[in-house]
Design an enzyme around this catalytic site. Structure first.
Site, mmCIF file in Angstrom:
data_model
loop_
_atom_site.group_PDB
_atom_site.id
_atom_site.type_symbol
_atom_site.label_atom_id
_atom_site.label_comp_id
_atom_site.label_asym_id
_atom_site.label_seq_id
_atom_site.Cartn_x
_atom_site.Cartn_y
_atom_site.Cartn_z
ATOM 1 N N THR A 1 0.824 -1.211 0.000
ATOM 2 C CA THR A 1 0.000 0.000 0.000
ATOM 3 C C THR A 1 0.855 1.257 0.000
ATOM 4 O O THR A 1 0.476 2.289 -0.552
ATOM 5 C CB THR A 1 -0.928 -0.030 1.229
ATOM 6 O OG1 THR A 1 -1.808 -1.131 1.068
ATOM 7 C CG2 THR A 1 -1.739 1.243 1.361
ATOM 8 N N THR B 271 1.601 -4.217 4.330
ATOM 9 C CA THR B 271 1.406 -4.424 5.769
ATOM 10 C C THR B 271 0.828 -5.799 6.105
ATOM 11 O O THR B 271 0.931 -6.246 7.242
ATOM 12 C CB THR B 271 0.462 -3.351 6.354
ATOM 13 O OG1 THR B 271 -0.801 -3.443 5.690
ATOM 14 C CG2 THR B 271 1.037 -1.964 6.215
#
Ligand code: ASP
Length: 331
Positions: free
Chosen positions: A15, A95
């Site tokens: 991300t 993540t």
């Protein structure tokens, strides 16, 4: 004035390298599209902290990371750390599985130089994105002499976590990263402040060096629930060398699963009882007679991290169950 540190930033996607169509796309966006050069170019403040060298190692979401990805990242970080001119390494990372890669590095790198793995919950294009600040903070942590010798660190949301303990605990909020015993410290105004030390062995004190690992044994995770079909155990046992049983509560095993699990253990499968709660200690010989069955307990590790540790422990001791158990109490 202190000389600026030399930091290498290795991009792998996620991300932090994502882009949404509009600023309101905080959770729906294209992942792994920005190069590491572009990510850094958007944060001019970082050049005042350190001399940065960026390299793009891969460009993919961390949900795709398998053992080959772990080895590729580990070997590259190790190579970079050997350069006397390099003071620390940052890995930008999705993540979702940041905790697994970070833990793998924590156990296999042979250096006291700071290594920080960092990602973001929102892409740089989103309102209130955490991408820039997380990366800025990660660099601040990597250049700090106080970060040396602490193993691999994960920086997020103004906190510094040890790779051993940190877990992603929320699917979309910024405060997604938690360590069960608390963070090691904060990053405030570009200054790391440490309040705790990692207490288990890592990096230079472990028995593994990434430079000598070419392949990892296959370890699978089975997530427990009462209606779990017993045939799942046989299927896993036919392909894997180890199984993390993410049991309910204190590593509990449903009655109809005990037999197949014991049979697979007798045929050589290493079985680790963990807890799908992801927190707390699984007690050896507590709810199951682990000594009689030849099972190992996880101590306090979450199933996904237990998989990393069991793979490594099996490299050193493919057959000795007491040594595998000892690894869970040592690391
Ligand atoms: N899917 C992404 C990844 O782990 C999510 C993220 O980076 O936050 O690569």
């Amino acid at each position: 004035m202190r000389k600026k540190a030399n930091i290498v930033v290795i991009g792998t996607g996620g991300t932090i390298a994502g882009r949404g169509e509009t600023a309101s796309n905080t959770s729906a966006y294209a992942c792994s599209v920005l190069t590491i050069d572009r990510i850094l170019a958007a944060i001019p403040e970082v050049s005042s902290l350190a001399n940065l060298r960026a390299e793009q190692l891969m460009q993919t979401g961390s949900e795709n990371f398998n053992n080959e990805h772990l080895l590729k990242i580990g070997k590259r970080v190790s190579e970079v750390l050997k350069d006397n001119d390099v003071d620390g390494v940052i890995v930008t990372h999705g993540t979702d599985t940041i905790e697994e890669t970070a833990y793998f590095l924590h156990l296999t790198l042979k250096s006291v130089k700071p290594v920080v793995v960092v990602g973001s919950m929102r892409p740089p294009s989103a309102m209130s994105s955490d991408a820039s600040l997380n990366l800025y903070d990660a660099i601040a942590v990597a250049i700090a002499p106080a970060s040396r010798g602490k193993g691999t660190l994960v920086v997020a949301n103004n906190e510094i976590h040890t790779a051993r303990d940190v877990m992603k605990t929320n699917s979309f909020k910024l405060e997604a990263f938690r360590s069960p015993y608390g963070a090691l410290g904060y990053v405030a105004e570009g200054e790391p402040r440490y309040y705790r030390m990692p207490s288990r062995d890592h990096t230079v004190l472990t028995e593994w060096s990434i430079d000598r690992i070419e392949i990892l044994p296959k370890v699978d995770i089975v997530y427990a629930y009462g209606a779990l079909g017993e045939e799942v155990i046989g299927t896993v046992a036919s392909e894997a060398n180890g199984l993390i049983y993410a049991g309910t509560g204190n590593g509990n095993v449903a009655e109809h699963i005990v037999g197949p699990l014991v049979a697979a253990t007798r045929q050589g499968l290493h079985v680790v009882r963990a807890s799908r709660t992801g927190n707390g200690v699984v007690i050896r010989n507590g709810t199951q007679p682990d000594d009689d069955y030849g099972w190992i307990v996880v101590d306090d590790q979450a199933p996904q991290k237990a998989r990393i540790l069991l793979m490594l422990a099996m490299l050193s001791n493919p057959d000795k169950r007491c040594a595998l158990q000892a690894a869970f109490y040592r690391y």
